[in-house]
Design a protein around this motif. Structure first.
Motif, PDB file in Angstrom:
ATOM      1  N   VAL A  64      10.653  29.030 -12.943  1.00 35.30           N
ATOM      2  CA  VAL A  64      11.160  28.301 -14.109  1.00 35.30           C
ATOM      3  C   VAL A  64      12.070  27.168 -13.636  1.00 35.30           C
ATOM      4  CG1 VAL A  64      12.526  28.452 -16.232  1.00 35.30           C
ATOM      5  CG2 VAL A  64      10.978  30.318 -15.636  1.00 35.30           C
ATOM      6  N   SER A  65      12.973  27.460 -12.699  1.00 37.86           N
ATOM      7  CA  SER A  65      13.886  26.438 -12.167  1.00 37.86           C
ATOM      8  C   SER A  65      13.114  25.274 -11.558  1.00 37.86           C
ATOM      9  CB  SER A  65      14.792  27.038 -11.082  1.00 37.86           C
ATOM     10  OG  SER A  65      15.514  28.120 -11.586  1.00 37.86           O
ATOM     11  N   ARG A  66      12.152  25.602 -10.697  1.00 43.13           N
ATOM     12  CA  ARG A  66      11.351  24.564 -10.034  1.00 43.13           C
ATOM     13  C   ARG A  66      10.570  23.725 -11.038  1.00 43.13           C
ATOM     14  NH1 ARG A  66      12.109  22.921  -4.830  1.00 43.13           N
ATOM     15  NH2 ARG A  66      12.302  24.674  -3.396  1.00 43.13           N
ATOM     16  N   THR A  67      10.030  24.407 -12.057  1.00 44.32           N
ATOM     17  CA  THR A  67       9.249  23.695 -13.071  1.00 44.32           C
ATOM     18  C   THR A  67      10.156  22.741 -13.846  1.00 44.32           C
ATOM     19  OG1 THR A  67       7.793  25.609 -13.194  1.00 44.32           O
ATOM     20  CG2 THR A  67       7.636  24.023 -14.993  1.00 44.32           C
ATOM     21  N   LYS A  97       5.428  32.627  -2.849  1.00 42.14           N
ATOM     22  CA  LYS A  97       5.932  33.017  -1.521  1.00 42.14           C
ATOM     23  C   LYS A  97       4.867  32.858  -0.437  1.00 42.14           C
ATOM     24  CE  LYS A  97       9.150  36.225  -3.749  1.00 42.14           C
ATOM     25  NZ  LYS A  97       9.923  37.466  -3.712  1.00 42.14           N
ATOM     26  N   ILE A  98       4.059  31.796  -0.541  1.00 40.30           N
ATOM     27  CA  ILE A  98       3.028  31.613   0.481  1.00 40.30           C
ATOM     28  C   ILE A  98       3.655  31.257   1.840  1.00 40.30           C
ATOM     29  CG2 ILE A  98       1.098  31.014  -1.050  1.00 40.30           C
ATOM     30  CD1 ILE A  98       1.650  28.053  -0.345  1.00 40.30           C
ATOM     31  N   ASP A  99       4.944  30.942   1.848  1.00 40.86           N
ATOM     32  CA  ASP A  99       5.621  30.734   3.144  1.00 40.86           C
ATOM     33  C   ASP A  99       5.683  32.051   3.937  1.00 40.86           C
ATOM     34  OD1 ASP A  99       7.348  31.082   0.751  1.00 40.86           O
ATOM     35  OD2 ASP A  99       8.913  31.443   2.224  1.00 40.86           O
ATOM     36  N   LEU A 100       5.426  33.176   3.263  1.00 39.66           N
ATOM     37  CA  LEU A 100       5.440  34.478   3.957  1.00 39.66           C
ATOM     38  C   LEU A 100       4.059  34.911   4.435  1.00 39.66           C
ATOM     39  CD1 LEU A 100       7.780  36.557   1.558  1.00 39.66           C
ATOM     40  CD2 LEU A 100       8.413  35.369   3.675  1.00 39.66           C
ATOM     41  N   LEU A 101       3.040  34.078   4.212  1.00 35.10           N
ATOM     42  CA  LEU A 101       1.662  34.497   4.533  1.00 35.10           C
ATOM     43  C   LEU A 101       1.510  34.925   5.993  1.00 35.10           C
ATOM     44  CD1 LEU A 101      -0.646  32.068   2.517  1.00 35.10           C
ATOM     45  CD2 LEU A 101      -0.538  34.569   2.337  1.00 35.10           C
ATOM     46  N   GLY A 102       2.165  34.181   6.895  1.00 35.20           N
ATOM     47  CA  GLY A 102       2.044  34.501   8.316  1.00 35.20           C
ATOM     48  C   GLY A 102       2.678  35.826   8.704  1.00 35.20           C
ATOM     49  N   CYS A 123       8.132  28.808  -4.068  1.00 33.78           N
ATOM     50  CA  CYS A 123       9.308  28.291  -4.774  1.00 33.78           C
ATOM     51  C   CYS A 123      10.443  28.046  -3.795  1.00 33.78           C
ATOM     52  CB  CYS A 123       9.745  29.255  -5.872  1.00 33.78           C
ATOM     53  SG  CYS A 123       8.586  29.280  -7.246  1.00 33.78           S
ATOM     54  N   ARG A 124      10.370  28.646  -2.599  1.00 35.66           N
ATOM     55  CA  ARG A 124      11.424  28.426  -1.604  1.00 35.66           C
ATOM     56  C   ARG A 124      11.266  27.056  -0.939  1.00 35.66           C
ATOM     57  NH1 ARG A 124      13.016  29.427   3.605  1.00 35.66           N
ATOM     58  NH2 ARG A 124      10.920  29.926   4.306  1.00 35.66           N
ATOM     59  N   THR A 125      10.022  26.757  -0.476  1.00 37.76           N
ATOM     60  CA  THR A 125       9.822  25.484   0.233  1.00 37.76           C
ATOM     61  C   THR A 125       9.368  24.358  -0.697  1.00 37.76           C
ATOM     62  OG1 THR A 125       7.473  25.880   0.681  1.00 37.76           O
ATOM     63  CG2 THR A 125       9.049  26.780   2.267  1.00 37.76           C
ATOM     64  N   GLY A 126       8.891  24.711  -1.874  1.00 35.41           N
ATOM     65  CA  GLY A 126       8.399  23.706  -2.811  1.00 35.41           C
ATOM     66  C   GLY A 126       6.906  23.418  -2.661  1.00 35.41           C
ATOM     67  N   GLU A 127       6.278  24.003  -1.657  1.00 38.82           N
ATOM     68  CA  GLU A 127       4.858  23.755  -1.407  1.00 38.82           C
ATOM     69  C   GLU A 127       3.988  24.155  -2.618  1.00 38.82           C
ATOM     70  OE1 GLU A 127       3.466  25.749   2.102  1.00 38.82           O
ATOM     71  OE2 GLU A 127       1.429  24.952   1.895  1.00 38.82           O
ATOM     72  N   LEU A 163       3.867  23.198  -5.617  1.00 35.10           N
ATOM     73  CA  LEU A 163       4.421  23.192  -6.972  1.00 35.10           C
ATOM     74  C   LEU A 163       4.062  21.938  -7.762  1.00 35.10           C
ATOM     75  CD1 LEU A 163       7.801  24.886  -6.155  1.00 35.10           C
ATOM     76  CD2 LEU A 163       6.096  25.740  -7.792  1.00 35.10           C
ATOM     77  N   GLN A 164       3.853  20.820  -7.047  1.00 35.04           N
ATOM     78  CA  GLN A 164       3.503  19.596  -7.759  1.00 35.04           C
ATOM     79  C   GLN A 164       2.158  19.744  -8.467  1.00 35.04           C
ATOM     80  OE1 GLN A 164       5.734  16.832  -7.945  1.00 35.04           O
ATOM     81  NE2 GLN A 164       4.322  16.433  -9.652  1.00 35.04           N
ATOM     82  N   ALA A 165       1.216  20.415  -7.804  1.00 34.05           N
ATOM     83  CA  ALA A 165      -0.105  20.617  -8.419  1.00 34.05           C
ATOM     84  C   ALA A 165       0.017  21.458  -9.682  1.00 34.05           C
ATOM     85  CB  ALA A 165      -1.048  21.299  -7.422  1.00 34.05           C
ATOM     86  N   TRP A 166       0.842  22.487  -9.625  1.00 32.58           N
ATOM     87  CA  TRP A 166       1.105  23.328 -10.803  1.00 32.58           C
ATOM     88  C   TRP A 166       1.743  22.511 -11.920  1.00 32.58           C
ATOM     89  CZ3 TRP A 166       1.410  26.918 -14.395  1.00 32.58           C
ATOM     90  CH2 TRP A 166       2.620  27.200 -15.037  1.00 32.58           C
ATOM     91  N   ALA A 167       2.748  21.720 -11.576  1.00 36.97           N
ATOM     92  CA  ALA A 167       3.461  20.944 -12.588  1.00 36.97           C
ATOM     93  C   ALA A 167       2.521  19.929 -13.252  1.00 36.97           C
ATOM     94  CB  ALA A 167       4.666  20.242 -11.959  1.00 36.97           C
ATOM     95  N   ASP A 168       1.661  19.279 -12.431  1.00 38.96           N
ATOM     96  CA  ASP A 168       0.715  18.306 -12.992  1.00 38.96           C
ATOM     97  C   ASP A 168      -0.261  18.972 -13.946  1.00 38.96           C
ATOM     98  OD1 ASP A 168       1.924  16.345 -11.525  1.00 38.96           O
ATOM     99  OD2 ASP A 168       0.432  16.361  -9.900  1.00 38.96           O
ATOM    100  N   TRP A 169      -0.739  20.140 -13.528  1.00 38.30           N
ATOM    101  CA  TRP A 169      -1.696  20.876 -14.362  1.00 38.30           C
ATOM    102  C   TRP A 169      -1.045  21.289 -15.680  1.00 38.30           C
ATOM    103  CZ3 TRP A 169      -1.807  25.950 -16.231  1.00 38.30           C
ATOM    104  CH2 TRP A 169      -3.039  26.397 -16.723  1.00 38.30           C
ATOM    105  N   LEU A 170       0.201  21.785 -15.585  1.00 45.16           N
ATOM    106  CA  LEU A 170       0.910  22.244 -16.776  1.00 45.16           C
ATOM    107  C   LEU A 170       1.170  21.065 -17.725  1.00 45.16           C
ATOM    108  CD1 LEU A 170       2.323  24.564 -18.267  1.00 45.16           C
ATOM    109  CD2 LEU A 170       4.383  24.104 -16.914  1.00 45.16           C
ATOM    110  N   LYS A 171       1.516  19.941 -17.143  1.00 49.19           N
ATOM    111  CA  LYS A 171       1.774  18.744 -17.951  1.00 49.19           C
ATOM    112  C   LYS A 171       0.517  18.347 -18.729  1.00 49.19           C
ATOM    113  CE  LYS A 171       2.638  14.877 -15.801  1.00 49.19           C
ATOM    114  NZ  LYS A 171       3.363  14.101 -14.760  1.00 49.19           N
ATOM    115  N   ARG A 172      -0.644  18.430 -18.049  1.00 49.56           N
ATOM    116  CA  ARG A 172      -1.906  18.137 -18.746  1.00 49.56           C
ATOM    117  C   ARG A 172      -2.133  19.095 -19.905  1.00 49.56           C
ATOM    118  NH1 ARG A 172      -4.149  17.275 -13.819  1.00 49.56           N
ATOM    119  NH2 ARG A 172      -5.235  19.274 -13.754  1.00 49.56           N
TER     120      ARG A 172
END
Ligand SMILES: [Zn+2]
Lengths: 113, 222
Positions: free
Chosen positions: B46-49, B164-169, B196-200, B202-211
């Motif tokens: 929510v914060s990031r969005t 949390k895809i930064d934890l995938l590794g 949500c930690r690194t921001g990776e 999120l822009q694609a999500w925000a653009d989709w939501l805006k549409r």
């Protein structure tokens, strides 16, 4: 999880209809329960005794009819039971299926005296 | 004597949900019901969005919580209207709670309403709030087999955020297997992989939501 809340809802429905029909006592409650709902009938029965204490539904038997999860293929019109929540049609392999049953949760009928 | 009843246990909730839905439609507001397990990252999302979209859209937030108001305080710092609902122990939000919260928001001024549900993957899926979009978060720490354990939530939601895809590794989370399970279970589901930690992502999500907001929003309702 939320079995207590839904048991209160069931009791509300049952008591309302029992009173409208001038019941002295509710003997049995027939409930339709879809397997996709995640409601555990055992817990509903457990809460039922608590929720209906000192009402005319106290001691009524809860009878659950389980409804399996069934999908319908929009391409070949095949109906099939869902295994492991895989919507792939077993006949044509298409993913064009809708879930047509399994979400039911309904008080079907009551037996009163 | 046998008496036919045929009354759904969730009927009362469904009636109010339909009223909420009509209210959102009249006001051109896209309501998003955001669901996830505790700790999956709902408040961070929510914060990031808000960071990405509050300059362009007018956004309100409803914060559902069993008891505390910690998350609501955090969201308030973004300067958007926030209504806190304490469920008083209940494991989900219901349509009546949303109806009451709407009394504290000016729907005419909003484009998007984010409803943060109580942390739980089972019960919130049963209660329609009248939302236009059902979103859920699955964090990498929870494992890729979650859809098979919580099928209702995964089959009912429109969009999945894998957080949390930064934890995938660091885990044996298999994104390919998750996507395959989802494809068979809910082929129409949109999937975004984000952190949500690194921001990776999120822009694609925000653009989709805006549409989605633009599609369901004011144009159809001048
Ligand atoms: Zn088929």
């Amino acid at each position: 999880m939320h079995e207590l809340g839904v048991t209160e809802s069931i009791a509300g429905i049952v008591l309302r209809h029992a009173e409208m029909n001038g019941a002295r006592r509710v003997i049995k409650v027939n409930i339709k329960l879809g397997e996709l709902t995640g409601i555990v009938d055992h817990y509903v029965s457990f809460y039922w005794d608590l929720v209906t204490r000192d009402t005319i539904a106290q001691g009524a038997e809860l009878n659950f009819t389980k409804v399996p999860v069934v999908a319908y293929c929009n391409k070949c019109r095949e109906e099939f039971r869902i295994q492991e929540y895989d919507l792939t049609c077993p006949r044509c392999g298409e993913l064009a299926s809708d879930i047509i049953s399994g979400r039911e949760f309904m008080v079907e009928s009551i037996e009163i005296e | 004597m046998d008496i036919q009843i045929l009354e759904g246990v969730f009927d009362a909730n469904e009636r109010i949900a339909r009223e909420n839905e009509a209210l959102f439609r009249e006001h051109g507001v896209l309501a998003v019901n955001l669901m996830a397990s505790p700790g999956a990252g709902k408040t961070s999302l929510v914060s990031r969005t808000l960071e990405l979209l509050s300059g362009e859209l007018s956004i309100g937030v409803i914060e559902g919580d069993i008891a505390s108001s910690v998350d609501a305080e955090k969201i308030k710092s973004y300067g958007v209207p926030v209504v806190q609902i304490n469920t008083g122990g209940a494991c989900h939000l219901d349509a009546a709670m949303i109806r009451e919260a709407l009394g504290h928001l000016d729907l005419f001024s909003l484009d998007l309403l984010i409803i943060e549900n109580v942390g739980n993957l089972v019960c919130p899926a049963e209660f329609n709030l009248g939302e236009g979009l059902r979103a859920m978060i699955l964090s990498v720490a929870e494992g890729h087999d979650k859809p098979l354990k919580y099928p209702l939530m995964f089959s009912q939601s429109h969009v999945l955020l894998v957080n949390k895809i930064d934890l995938l590794g660091l885990s044996d989370f298999d994104t390919g297997e998750l996507r395959e399970t989802i494809r068979r279970m809910n082929p129409a589901m949109e999937i975004f992989e984000v952190s949500c930690r690194t921001g990776e992502g999120l822009q694609a999500w925000a653009d989709w939501l805006k549409r989605r907001v633009r599609e369901s929003g004011k144009e159809g309702n001048p």
